[in-house]
Write an enzyme that holds these catalytic residues in place. Structure first.
Site, short mmCIF file in Angstrom:
data_model
loop_
_atom_site.label_atom_id
_atom_site.label_comp_id
_atom_site.label_asym_id
_atom_site.label_seq_id
_atom_site.Cartn_x
_atom_site.Cartn_y
_atom_site.Cartn_z
N GLY A 11 0.83 -1.21 0.00
CA GLY A 11 0.00 0.00 0.00
C GLY A 11 0.86 1.26 0.00
N SER A 114 5.89 -7.19 1.90
CA SER A 114 6.92 -7.06 0.85
C SER A 114 8.23 -7.69 1.31
CB SER A 114 7.19 -5.59 0.54
OG SER A 114 6.03 -4.84 0.58
N THR A 135 5.00 1.98 6.36
CA THR A 135 3.62 1.51 6.58
C THR A 135 2.91 2.48 7.52
OG1 THR A 135 2.22 -0.09 7.72
CG2 THR A 135 4.53 -0.19 8.27
N ASP A 137 0.56 1.68 9.19
CA ASP A 137 0.12 0.87 10.34
C ASP A 137 1.17 0.82 11.45
OD1 ASP A 137 -2.00 0.31 8.61
OD2 ASP A 137 -1.07 -1.53 7.89
N ARG A 274 -22.73 9.50 15.25
CA ARG A 274 -22.43 9.38 13.81
C ARG A 274 -21.08 8.71 13.60
NH1 ARG A 274 -27.01 10.70 13.64
NH2 ARG A 274 -27.94 12.52 12.62
N HIS A 280 -8.96 6.11 2.99
CA HIS A 280 -7.69 6.36 2.29
C HIS A 280 -7.21 7.80 2.37
CE1 HIS A 280 -8.75 2.38 0.98
NE2 HIS A 280 -7.47 2.21 0.71
N ARG A 283 -3.91 7.70 3.80
CA ARG A 283 -2.74 7.33 2.99
C ARG A 283 -2.37 8.40 1.97
NH1 ARG A 283 -3.72 1.24 1.88
NH2 ARG A 283 -3.47 1.80 -0.29
O1 F6P Z 1 -1.56 -1.56 5.35
C1 F6P Z 1 -2.01 -0.28 5.03
C2 F6P Z 1 -3.50 -0.24 4.94
O2 F6P Z 1 -3.89 1.10 4.64
C3 F6P Z 1 -4.25 -0.75 6.16
O3 F6P Z 1 -4.25 0.17 7.22
C4 F6P Z 1 -5.60 -1.05 5.59
O4 F6P Z 1 -6.25 -2.06 6.33
C5 F6P Z 1 -5.28 -1.54 4.21
O5 F6P Z 1 -3.98 -1.05 3.89
C6 F6P Z 1 -6.23 -1.06 3.16
O6 F6P Z 1 -5.88 -1.68 1.98
P1 F6P Z 1 -6.55 -1.36 0.59
O7 F6P Z 1 -5.98 -0.06 0.11
O8 F6P Z 1 -6.12 -2.51 -0.25
O9 F6P Z 1 -8.03 -1.28 0.81
#
Ligand code: F6P
Length: 357
Positions: A11, A114, A135, A137, A274, A280, A283
């Site tokens: 990811g 990876s 990551t 995470d 709520r 994402h 990210r």
């Molecule tokens: O490992 C990174 C991550 O963003 C996790 O936190 C999340 O569970 C997963 O990837 C989401 O993956 P995808 O982008 O494949 O939905």
């Protein structure tokens, strides 16, 4: 002249381009050539690469999100997906590309998935690999921080800042769903930074009675609203995982924990609640200063290891210093939140409820 291959696998996250830049600048300064493979191991398989030079990796790489090389989560060469849905082993083709291109080492910017693949390739063939951890995470062992985690925690914190004002105006409970896979690092850090009232993480089993009574306490005080942060991987009360089927990739993924907890809160307390899924957003976008510096440090160090011919290592950040550990050490154990660790202690010290008694 040494030839280095670079790839971003798994990811994406913020800081990947800053790492690519650091690797390129250091390697070229040491007289090495750098090939950047597109879409991780798929680029190596197809010999699809770009020659990376200092001119091509200018300062804007520091601030740019995602990966200029592209990321892929389904390029495992041991189980490579082909058109009819079957999976085949393409590792012989991978090593043939590695040899034909005259590579001395692959620097893999990745996470535990990876590194497991790279480690298996290293064991099976005469292939040199160095890992750079990334990551959101933060679940990779042996490193205090991986690239992307801090920027992601920043997103959660920034989003909570906005959610606090609307929660306050409407006297609501807002349940924020954080990513993090099986670890609660991201929810815990983002929740502390954003001033959450309750944080639920997979490492600490929670009770709805405890959550409900904490919320009632919060609403009885001056503050008549509340923010909960829940990890995507917390379990339902019956112990089942909150997952959905990803039909396209034929795998399960976490989703729904915020909606699940929000509905339980309404049932237990009658408070208007709520759910908000950050998804994402966590990210996307560029890295914060911490991730830019971390990516630069890890990237330069990875090239220094390559220059020394010290392969099979992962560059890590431990106790405020960059160092390295053998790759197998990072993949043998999963890095969960230490429930007796300082961050958990800090949360409790701030009066944040972690859902346990
Ligand atoms: O490992 C990174 C991550 O963003 C996790 O936190 C999340 O569970 C997963 O990837 C989401 O993956 P995808 O982008 O494949 O939905």
């Amino acid at each position: 002249m040494k030839k280095i291959g670079v790839m971003t696998s798994g990811g994406d996250c913020a800081g990947l381009n800053a790492a690519i830049r650091a690797i390129t600048l250091r390697a070229c300064d040491l007289g090495m050539q750098v090939l950047g493979f597109r879409e991780g191991s798929v680029g190596l398989l197809n010999r699809d690469y770009v020659n990376l030079t200092p001119k091509k990796t200018s300062y804007d790489f520091l601030m740019r999100g995602g990966s200029v090389l592209g990321c892929i989560s389904k390029g495992n060469p041991f189980q490579y997906p082909i058109e009819d849905g079957a999976q085949i082993d393409v590792t012989a083709e991978i090593i043939a590309s590695y040899e034909a291109l005259g590579l001395d080492v692959i620097i893999s910017i990745g996470g535990d998935g990876s590194f497991s693949i790279m480690h298996s390739l290293m064991k099976k063939f005469d292939m040199n690999v160095i890992g750079v951890p990334k990551t959101i995470d933060n679940d990779l062992s042996c490193t205090d921080y991986a690239i992307g985690y801090s920027s992601s925690a920043q997103v959660i914190s920034d989003c909570i800042d906005k959610l606090q004002t609307t929660a306050e105006s409407h006297q609501r409970v807002i349940v924020v769903q954080a990513m993090g896979r099986d670890a609660g690092h991201l929810a815990l850090a983002g929740g502390i930074a954003g001033g959450a009232d309750i944080i639920l993480i997979p490492e600490i089993p929670y009770s709805m009675d405890v959550v409900a009574s904490h919320l009632k306490k919060v609403f009885r005080s001056q503050k008549k609203f509340a923010i909960l942060v829940v990890s995507e991987a917390i379990k339902r009360m019956d112990g089942s995982s909150v997952i959905v089927m990803d039909e396209i990739n034929n795998r399960h993924r976490y989703d729904g924990s915020a909606a699940y907890v929000a509905s339980l809160i309404e049932q237990h307390t009658g408070l208007e609640t709520r759910p908000v899924v950050l998804g994402h957003l966590q990210r996307g976008g560029g890295p914060n200063a911490f991730d830019r510096i971390l990516a630069s440090q890890l990237g330069v160090y990875a090239v220094d290891l390559a220059a020394q011919g010290n392969y099979g290592q992962v560059v890590v950040f431990q106790d405020n210093k960059v160092t390295h550990v053998p790759m197998e050490k990072t993949i043998n154990t999963y890095n969960h939140v230490d429930v007796y660790g300082q961050l958990v202690h800090t949360a409790r010290g701030l009066g944040i409820c972690l859902g346990d008694a």
